[in-house]
Scaffold this motif. Structure first.
Motif, PDB file in Angstrom:
ATOM      1  N   SER A   1      49.845  44.525  18.541  1.00  8.87           N
ATOM      2  CA  SER A   1      48.818  43.827  19.321  1.00  8.87           C
ATOM      3  C   SER A   1      49.116  43.931  20.819  1.00  8.87           C
ATOM      4  CB  SER A   1      48.766  42.362  18.886  1.00  8.87           C
ATOM      5  OG  SER A   1      47.840  41.636  19.670  1.00  8.87           O
ATOM      6  N   TYR A   2      50.371  43.750  21.177  1.00  7.35           N
ATOM      7  CA  TYR A   2      50.783  43.883  22.574  1.00  7.35           C
ATOM      8  C   TYR A   2      50.509  45.290  23.081  1.00  7.35           C
ATOM      9  CZ  TYR A   2      54.048  44.233  26.534  1.00  7.35           C
ATOM     10  OH  TYR A   2      54.626  44.466  27.765  1.00  7.35           O
ATOM     11  N   GLY A   3      50.773  46.279  22.258  1.00  7.68           N
ATOM     12  CA  GLY A   3      50.537  47.668  22.652  1.00  7.68           C
ATOM     13  C   GLY A   3      49.092  47.933  23.019  1.00  7.68           C
ATOM     14  N   ARG A   4      48.179  47.329  22.279  1.00  8.56           N
ATOM     15  CA  ARG A   4      46.762  47.514  22.593  1.00  8.56           C
ATOM     16  C   ARG A   4      46.420  46.891  23.948  1.00  8.56           C
ATOM     17  NH1 ARG A   4      46.499  46.595  16.933  1.00  8.56           N
ATOM     18  NH2 ARG A   4      46.131  44.348  17.194  1.00  8.56           N
ATOM     19  N   LYS A   5      46.948  45.687  24.194  1.00  9.66           N
ATOM     20  CA  LYS A   5      46.694  45.033  25.488  1.00  9.66           C
ATOM     21  C   LYS A   5      47.343  45.803  26.634  1.00  9.66           C
ATOM     22  CE  LYS A   5      46.804  40.597  26.137  1.00  9.66           C
ATOM     23  NZ  LYS A   5      47.381  39.224  26.222  1.00  9.66           N
ATOM     24  N   LEU A   6      48.568  46.258  26.412  1.00 11.89           N
ATOM     25  CA  LEU A   6      49.277  46.981  27.470  1.00 11.89           C
ATOM     26  C   LEU A   6      48.567  48.287  27.802  1.00 11.89           C
ATOM     27  CD1 LEU A   6      51.790  46.931  29.306  1.00 11.89           C
ATOM     28  CD2 LEU A   6      52.996  48.207  27.510  1.00 11.89           C
ATOM     29  N   THR A   7      48.035  48.951  26.789  1.00  8.98           N
ATOM     30  CA  THR A   7      47.288  50.187  27.024  1.00  8.98           C
ATOM     31  C   THR A   7      46.072  49.918  27.904  1.00  8.98           C
ATOM     32  OG1 THR A   7      48.006  51.159  24.926  1.00  8.98           O
ATOM     33  CG2 THR A   7      46.010  52.058  25.932  1.00  8.98           C
ATOM     34  N   GLU A   8      45.364  48.841  27.608  1.00 12.45           N
ATOM     35  CA  GLU A   8      44.181  48.507  28.406  1.00 12.45           C
ATOM     36  C   GLU A   8      44.574  48.221  29.855  1.00 12.45           C
ATOM     37  OE1 GLU A   8      40.451  45.324  28.344  1.00 12.45           O
ATOM     38  OE2 GLU A   8      41.687  45.612  26.541  1.00 12.45           O
ATOM     39  N   PHE A   9      45.679  47.506  30.034  1.00 13.57           N
ATOM     40  CA  PHE A   9      46.138  47.213  31.391  1.00 13.57           C
ATOM     41  C   PHE A   9      46.582  48.492  32.102  1.00 13.57           C
ATOM     42  CE2 PHE A   9      49.558  45.975  34.387  1.00 13.57           C
ATOM     43  CZ  PHE A   9      48.787  45.216  35.260  1.00 13.57           C
ATOM     44  N   ALA A  10      47.277  49.364  31.392  1.00  9.60           N
ATOM     45  CA  ALA A  10      47.738  50.622  31.992  1.00  9.60           C
ATOM     46  C   ALA A  10      46.565  51.501  32.386  1.00  9.60           C
ATOM     47  CB  ALA A  10      48.661  51.355  31.023  1.00  9.60           C
ATOM     48  N   GLU A  11      45.510  51.482  31.606  1.00 10.07           N
ATOM     49  CA  GLU A  11      44.316  52.253  31.958  1.00 10.07           C
ATOM     50  C   GLU A  11      43.691  51.711  33.236  1.00 10.07           C
ATOM     51  OE1 GLU A  11      43.170  53.562  27.369  1.00 10.07           O
ATOM     52  OE2 GLU A  11      42.180  51.840  28.313  1.00 10.07           O
ATOM     53  N   PHE A  12      43.705  50.398  33.392  1.00 14.01           N
ATOM     54  CA  PHE A  12      43.243  49.797  34.648  1.00 14.01           C
ATOM     55  C   PHE A  12      44.103  50.262  35.813  1.00 14.01           C
ATOM     56  CE2 PHE A  12      44.466  46.339  37.567  1.00 14.01           C
ATOM     57  CZ  PHE A  12      43.302  46.259  38.327  1.00 14.01           C
ATOM     58  N   CYS A  13      45.420  50.247  35.651  1.00 10.45           N
ATOM     59  CA  CYS A  13      46.318  50.700  36.718  1.00 10.45           C
ATOM     60  C   CYS A  13      46.023  52.148  37.095  1.00 10.45           C
ATOM     61  CB  CYS A  13      47.780  50.554  36.283  1.00 10.45           C
ATOM     62  SG  CYS A  13      48.339  48.848  36.082  1.00 10.45           S
ATOM     63  N   ALA A  14      45.817  52.991  36.088  1.00  6.47           N
ATOM     64  CA  ALA A  14      45.512  54.398  36.342  1.00  6.47           C
ATOM     65  C   ALA A  14      44.198  54.539  37.110  1.00  6.47           C
ATOM     66  CB  ALA A  14      45.455  55.170  35.026  1.00  6.47           C
ATOM     67  N   ASP A  15      43.210  53.735  36.743  1.00  3.24           N
ATOM     68  CA  ASP A  15      41.932  53.764  37.454  1.00  3.24           C
ATOM     69  C   ASP A  15      42.094  53.332  38.911  1.00  3.24           C
ATOM     70  OD1 ASP A  15      40.624  54.617  35.188  1.00  3.24           O
ATOM     71  OD2 ASP A  15      39.892  52.622  34.635  1.00  3.24           O
ATOM     72  N   GLU A  16      43.099  52.485  39.172  1.00  4.46           N
ATOM     73  CA  GLU A  16      43.386  52.047  40.532  1.00  4.46           C
ATOM     74  C   GLU A  16      44.243  53.059  41.286  1.00  4.46           C
ATOM     75  OE1 GLU A  16      42.431  48.995  42.187  1.00  4.46           O
ATOM     76  OE2 GLU A  16      40.951  49.191  40.573  1.00  4.46           O
ATOM     77  N   GLY A  17      44.588  54.157  40.631  1.00  2.00           N
ATOM     78  CA  GLY A  17      45.349  55.220  41.287  1.00  2.00           C
ATOM     79  C   GLY A  17      46.851  55.075  41.198  1.00  2.00           C
TER      80      GLY A  17
END
Length: 302
Positions: free
Chosen positions: A131-147
Protein backbone atom coordinates in the motif's frame (compact mmCIF):
# COMPACT_ATOMS: atom_id res chain seq x y z
CA UNK A 1 31.45 6.19 -17.47
CA UNK A 2 31.30 9.39 -15.48
CA UNK A 3 31.22 9.91 -11.73
CA UNK A 4 30.88 13.03 -9.62
CA UNK A 5 32.20 13.27 -6.07
CA UNK A 6 30.19 14.98 -3.37
CA UNK A 7 29.98 15.06 0.39
CA UNK A 8 27.27 15.61 2.99
CA UNK A 9 27.59 18.34 5.65
CA UNK A 10 26.67 15.96 8.48
CA UNK A 11 30.37 15.31 9.13
CA UNK A 12 30.63 18.96 10.22
CA UNK A 13 27.19 19.54 11.81
CA UNK A 14 24.60 16.93 12.80
CA UNK A 15 21.04 18.23 12.61
CA UNK A 16 19.73 15.42 14.84
CA UNK A 17 22.45 15.91 17.48
CA UNK A 18 23.21 19.65 17.56
CA UNK A 19 25.94 19.09 20.13
CA UNK A 20 27.93 17.52 17.29
CA UNK A 21 29.29 20.49 15.38
CA UNK A 22 26.40 22.79 16.15
CA UNK A 23 28.73 25.77 16.39
CA UNK A 24 30.62 25.01 13.17
CA UNK A 25 29.93 27.72 10.55
CA UNK A 26 28.59 26.66 7.18
CA UNK A 27 31.50 28.49 5.55
CA UNK A 28 33.95 26.12 7.27
CA UNK A 29 32.08 23.10 5.92
CA UNK A 30 32.02 24.44 2.36
CA UNK A 31 35.67 25.51 2.38
CA UNK A 32 36.95 22.21 3.77
CA UNK A 33 34.74 20.13 1.46
CA UNK A 34 36.20 21.87 -1.59
CA UNK A 35 39.75 21.68 -0.23
CA UNK A 36 39.42 17.89 0.05
CA UNK A 37 38.58 17.75 -3.67
CA UNK A 38 34.79 17.41 -3.72
CA UNK A 39 32.87 19.25 -6.41
CA UNK A 40 29.44 18.93 -4.84
CA UNK A 41 27.70 18.98 -1.48
CA UNK A 42 24.30 17.99 -0.16
CA UNK A 43 22.17 20.34 1.91
CA UNK A 44 21.75 20.43 5.68
CA UNK A 45 20.05 22.48 8.34
CA UNK A 46 22.46 25.42 8.06
CA UNK A 47 22.02 25.88 4.31
CA UNK A 48 19.99 28.73 2.80
CA UNK A 49 16.56 27.72 1.50
CA UNK A 50 16.15 30.17 -1.38
CA UNK A 51 17.81 29.69 -4.74
CA UNK A 52 19.66 33.05 -4.85
CA UNK A 53 21.05 32.62 -1.32
CA UNK A 54 22.03 28.98 -1.81
CA UNK A 55 23.70 29.72 -5.14
CA UNK A 56 25.59 32.60 -3.54
CA UNK A 57 26.83 30.28 -0.78
CA UNK A 58 27.99 27.50 -3.11
CA UNK A 59 29.45 29.35 -6.09
CA UNK A 60 32.49 30.92 -4.36
CA UNK A 61 33.61 27.38 -3.45
CA UNK A 62 32.83 25.97 -6.90
CA UNK A 63 30.44 23.47 -5.35
CA UNK A 64 27.37 22.06 -7.08
CA UNK A 65 24.24 20.98 -5.24
CA UNK A 66 24.49 17.18 -5.05
CA UNK A 67 20.99 16.57 -3.61
CA UNK A 68 19.84 16.62 0.02
CA UNK A 69 17.53 14.96 2.50
CA UNK A 70 13.75 15.36 2.41
CA UNK A 71 11.83 14.22 5.51
CA UNK A 72 8.86 12.54 3.89
CA UNK A 73 5.71 11.29 5.61
CA UNK A 74 3.92 9.68 2.67
CA UNK A 75 3.39 6.53 4.76
CA UNK A 76 0.83 8.31 6.96
CA UNK A 77 0.14 11.64 5.28
CA UNK A 78 -2.53 12.81 2.89
CA UNK A 79 -0.80 13.04 -0.49
CA UNK A 80 -2.15 16.48 -1.30
CA UNK A 81 -0.63 17.80 1.93
CA UNK A 82 2.67 16.04 1.22
CA UNK A 83 2.84 17.60 -2.23
CA UNK A 84 2.42 21.08 -0.79
CA UNK A 85 5.00 20.40 1.92
CA UNK A 86 7.56 19.26 -0.66
CA UNK A 87 6.98 21.88 -3.32
CA UNK A 88 9.43 24.51 -2.05
CA UNK A 89 12.30 22.04 -1.71
CA UNK A 90 11.58 20.53 -5.12
CA UNK A 91 11.67 23.99 -6.67
CA UNK A 92 14.89 24.91 -4.88
CA UNK A 93 16.62 21.71 -5.99
CA UNK A 94 15.40 22.08 -9.56
CA UNK A 95 16.61 25.68 -9.72
CA UNK A 96 20.05 24.66 -8.41
CA UNK A 97 20.40 21.70 -10.79
CA UNK A 98 20.37 18.94 -8.17
CA UNK A 99 20.23 15.38 -9.54
CA UNK A 100 17.42 14.23 -7.25
CA UNK A 101 15.75 14.67 -3.89
CA UNK A 102 16.85 12.17 -1.24
CA UNK A 103 13.57 10.90 0.17
CA UNK A 104 13.68 9.50 3.70
CA UNK A 105 10.48 8.09 5.19
CA UNK A 106 10.18 9.74 8.60
CA UNK A 107 6.64 8.72 9.55
CA UNK A 108 7.17 6.91 12.86
CA UNK A 109 10.96 7.07 12.55
CA UNK A 110 13.22 6.57 15.58
CA UNK A 111 16.41 7.64 13.79
CA UNK A 112 16.38 10.96 15.67
CA UNK A 113 15.02 9.73 19.03
CA UNK A 114 17.83 9.27 21.53
CA UNK A 115 15.87 7.07 23.95
CA UNK A 116 14.25 4.78 21.35
CA UNK A 117 16.16 1.46 21.09
CA UNK A 118 17.00 0.15 17.64
CA UNK A 119 14.70 -2.84 18.17
CA UNK A 120 11.65 -0.58 18.51
CA UNK A 121 11.69 0.80 14.98
CA UNK A 122 8.40 0.75 13.07
CA UNK A 123 7.69 -2.47 11.17
CA UNK A 124 5.27 -2.87 8.30
CA UNK A 125 3.44 -5.95 7.06
CA UNK A 126 3.84 -7.03 3.45
CA UNK A 127 0.42 -5.56 2.69
CA UNK A 128 1.38 -2.31 4.40
CA UNK A 129 4.47 -2.03 2.20
CA UNK A 130 2.48 -2.72 -0.94
CA UNK A 131 0.00 0.00 0.00
CA UNK A 132 2.85 2.37 0.85
CA UNK A 133 4.49 1.58 -2.48
CA UNK A 134 1.43 2.72 -4.37
CA UNK A 135 1.32 6.02 -2.45
CA UNK A 136 5.06 6.56 -2.81
CA UNK A 137 4.85 5.97 -6.55
CA UNK A 138 2.15 8.61 -6.87
CA UNK A 139 4.24 11.07 -4.87
CA UNK A 140 7.36 10.29 -6.92
CA UNK A 141 5.44 10.90 -10.12
CA UNK A 142 4.47 14.31 -8.76
CA UNK A 143 8.13 15.05 -7.97
CA UNK A 144 9.12 14.03 -11.50
CA UNK A 145 6.44 16.31 -12.94
CA UNK A 146 7.97 19.12 -10.86
CA UNK A 147 11.32 18.42 -12.52
CA UNK A 148 13.00 16.62 -9.63
CA UNK A 149 13.43 12.82 -9.51
CA UNK A 150 12.91 11.05 -6.19
CA UNK A 151 15.60 8.70 -4.86
CA UNK A 152 14.38 6.60 -1.94
CA UNK A 153 16.81 6.35 1.00
CA UNK A 154 16.56 3.10 2.98
CA UNK A 155 17.68 4.03 6.49
CA UNK A 156 18.25 2.60 9.95
CA UNK A 157 15.46 3.36 12.40
CA UNK A 158 12.78 3.77 9.74
CA UNK A 159 9.98 1.60 8.39
CA UNK A 160 12.13 0.61 5.40
CA UNK A 161 15.38 -0.57 7.00
CA UNK A 162 16.22 -4.15 6.00
CA UNK A 163 17.02 -5.78 2.67
CA UNK A 164 13.63 -7.52 2.76
CA UNK A 165 11.82 -4.22 3.41
CA UNK A 166 13.63 -2.70 0.45
CA UNK A 167 12.95 -5.66 -1.85
CA UNK A 168 9.24 -5.48 -1.09
CA UNK A 169 9.15 -1.73 -1.61
CA UNK A 170 11.00 -1.86 -4.91
CA UNK A 171 8.58 -4.54 -6.09
CA UNK A 172 5.63 -2.40 -4.98
CA UNK A 173 6.71 0.86 -6.63
CA UNK A 174 6.77 2.12 -10.19
CA UNK A 175 9.75 3.43 -12.16
CA UNK A 176 9.35 6.98 -10.80
CA UNK A 177 10.68 5.68 -7.47
CA UNK A 178 14.44 5.49 -7.85
CA UNK A 179 16.84 4.16 -5.23
CA UNK A 180 19.39 5.98 -3.12
CA UNK A 181 21.88 3.22 -2.40
CA UNK A 182 23.65 3.38 0.97
CA UNK A 183 26.02 0.50 1.66
CA UNK A 184 26.57 1.60 5.26
CA UNK A 185 22.92 1.62 6.24
CA UNK A 186 22.33 -1.71 4.53
CA UNK A 187 25.29 -3.35 6.27
CA UNK A 188 24.16 -1.94 9.64
CA UNK A 189 20.70 -3.44 9.00
CA UNK A 190 22.26 -6.87 8.44
CA UNK A 191 21.91 -6.94 4.67
CA UNK A 192 24.49 -7.61 1.98
CA UNK A 193 25.27 -4.35 0.13
CA UNK A 194 26.42 -6.24 -2.96
CA UNK A 195 23.16 -8.19 -3.16
CA UNK A 196 21.23 -4.92 -3.22
CA UNK A 197 23.20 -3.79 -6.27
CA UNK A 198 22.58 -7.13 -7.95
CA UNK A 199 18.84 -6.95 -7.35
CA UNK A 200 18.17 -3.26 -7.82
CA UNK A 201 21.07 -1.84 -9.80
CA UNK A 202 18.92 -0.36 -12.58
CA UNK A 203 16.89 1.60 -10.00
CA UNK A 204 19.92 3.27 -8.37
CA UNK A 205 19.99 7.01 -9.07
CA UNK A 206 22.19 8.29 -6.24
CA UNK A 207 24.86 6.76 -4.01
CA UNK A 208 25.87 7.49 -0.42
CA UNK A 209 29.27 6.04 0.38
CA UNK A 210 29.05 5.50 4.11
CA UNK A 211 31.40 2.99 5.76
CA UNK A 212 30.79 1.13 9.02
CA UNK A 213 32.87 -0.02 11.96
CA UNK A 214 31.67 -3.60 12.17
CA UNK A 215 33.02 -4.17 15.69
CA UNK A 216 31.04 -1.21 17.03
CA UNK A 217 27.83 -2.39 15.38
CA UNK A 218 28.30 -5.97 16.56
CA UNK A 219 28.65 -4.80 20.16
CA UNK A 220 25.45 -2.72 20.21
CA UNK A 221 22.57 -3.67 22.49
CA UNK A 222 19.71 -3.22 20.04
CA UNK A 223 17.14 -3.71 22.79
CA UNK A 224 18.56 -0.84 24.82
CA UNK A 225 20.60 1.43 22.53
CA UNK A 226 19.32 3.82 19.89
CA UNK A 227 20.49 4.77 16.44
CA UNK A 228 21.91 8.01 17.85
CA UNK A 229 23.73 6.02 20.53
CA UNK A 230 25.30 4.00 17.71
CA UNK A 231 26.35 7.19 15.92
CA UNK A 232 28.00 8.53 19.08
CA UNK A 233 29.83 5.23 19.56
CA UNK A 234 31.29 5.51 16.04
CA UNK A 235 29.20 3.05 14.04
CA UNK A 236 29.82 5.00 10.82
CA UNK A 237 32.89 6.45 9.14
CA UNK A 238 34.21 7.38 5.70
CA UNK A 239 35.33 4.93 3.01
CA UNK A 240 38.86 3.84 3.76
CA UNK A 241 38.45 3.94 7.54
CA UNK A 242 35.91 1.17 8.10
CA UNK A 243 35.00 -2.43 7.36
CA UNK A 244 33.40 -2.30 3.90
CA UNK A 245 35.27 -2.99 0.66
CA UNK A 246 34.47 0.04 -1.44
CA UNK A 247 36.70 -1.15 -4.24
CA UNK A 248 34.31 -4.05 -4.82
CA UNK A 249 31.20 -1.97 -4.14
CA UNK A 250 32.19 0.67 -6.70
CA UNK A 251 33.15 -2.00 -9.26
CA UNK A 252 29.70 -3.61 -8.88
CA UNK A 253 28.02 -0.25 -9.35
CA UNK A 254 30.05 0.20 -12.51
CA UNK A 255 28.98 -3.25 -13.71
CA UNK A 256 25.36 -2.22 -13.06
CA UNK A 257 25.88 0.85 -15.28
CA UNK A 258 25.52 3.47 -12.56
CA UNK A 259 26.72 6.97 -13.42
CA UNK A 260 26.23 10.02 -11.24
CA UNK A 261 27.00 11.31 -7.77
CA UNK A 262 28.95 9.33 -5.19
CA UNK A 263 28.45 11.21 -1.93
CA UNK A 264 30.53 10.64 1.20
CA UNK A 265 28.13 10.78 4.14
CA UNK A 266 29.96 9.95 7.36
CA UNK A 267 27.83 10.49 10.47
CA UNK A 268 30.44 10.96 13.19
CA UNK A 269 31.41 13.10 16.17
CA UNK A 270 33.56 15.88 14.64
CA UNK A 271 35.51 16.19 17.90
CA UNK A 272 36.70 12.58 17.48
CA UNK A 273 36.82 12.52 13.67
CA UNK A 274 38.00 15.94 12.40
CA UNK A 275 35.84 16.60 9.33
CA UNK A 276 38.56 17.99 7.06
CA UNK A 277 40.85 15.05 7.79
CA UNK A 278 38.17 12.42 7.29
CA UNK A 279 36.81 14.15 4.19
CA UNK A 280 40.25 13.77 2.65
CA UNK A 281 40.43 10.07 3.57
CA UNK A 282 37.02 9.54 1.98
CA UNK A 283 37.89 11.47 -1.16
CA UNK A 284 41.20 9.70 -1.69
CA UNK A 285 39.74 6.23 -1.12
CA UNK A 286 36.70 6.81 -3.27
CA UNK A 287 38.51 8.48 -6.15
CA UNK A 288 40.99 5.60 -6.30
CA UNK A 289 38.14 3.06 -6.32
CA UNK A 290 36.31 4.97 -9.05
CA UNK A 291 39.36 5.18 -11.29
CA UNK A 292 40.08 1.47 -10.77
CA UNK A 293 36.52 0.66 -11.81
CA UNK A 294 36.86 2.64 -15.04
CA UNK A 295 35.08 5.84 -14.11
CA UNK A 296 36.11 9.31 -15.24
CA UNK A 297 35.68 11.77 -12.37
CA UNK A 298 34.13 15.01 -13.57
CA UNK A 299 33.17 18.29 -11.91
CA UNK A 300 29.76 19.63 -11.02
CA UNK A 301 26.34 18.91 -12.49
CA UNK A 302 25.68 16.71 -15.48
Amino acid sequence: MQARLGIAPIAWSNDDLPELGGDTPLETCLREARAAGFSGIETGGKFPTTAPELRAALEPHRLALASGWYSGTVLDADLSEEREKARAQLTLFRDLGAPCIAYGETAGTIQNVRDAPLATRRRLSDDDIRSYGRKLTEFAEFCADEGMPLAFHHHMGTAIETARDLDLLMDATGPAVHLLYDAGHMAFAGGDPLDVIARHGPRILHVHTKDIRADVIAALDREGESFLDAVLKGAFTVPGDGSLDFGTIVARLADAGFEGWFVVEAVQDPAKAPPAEYAQIGYDTLSAALEAAGYTIVEGQA
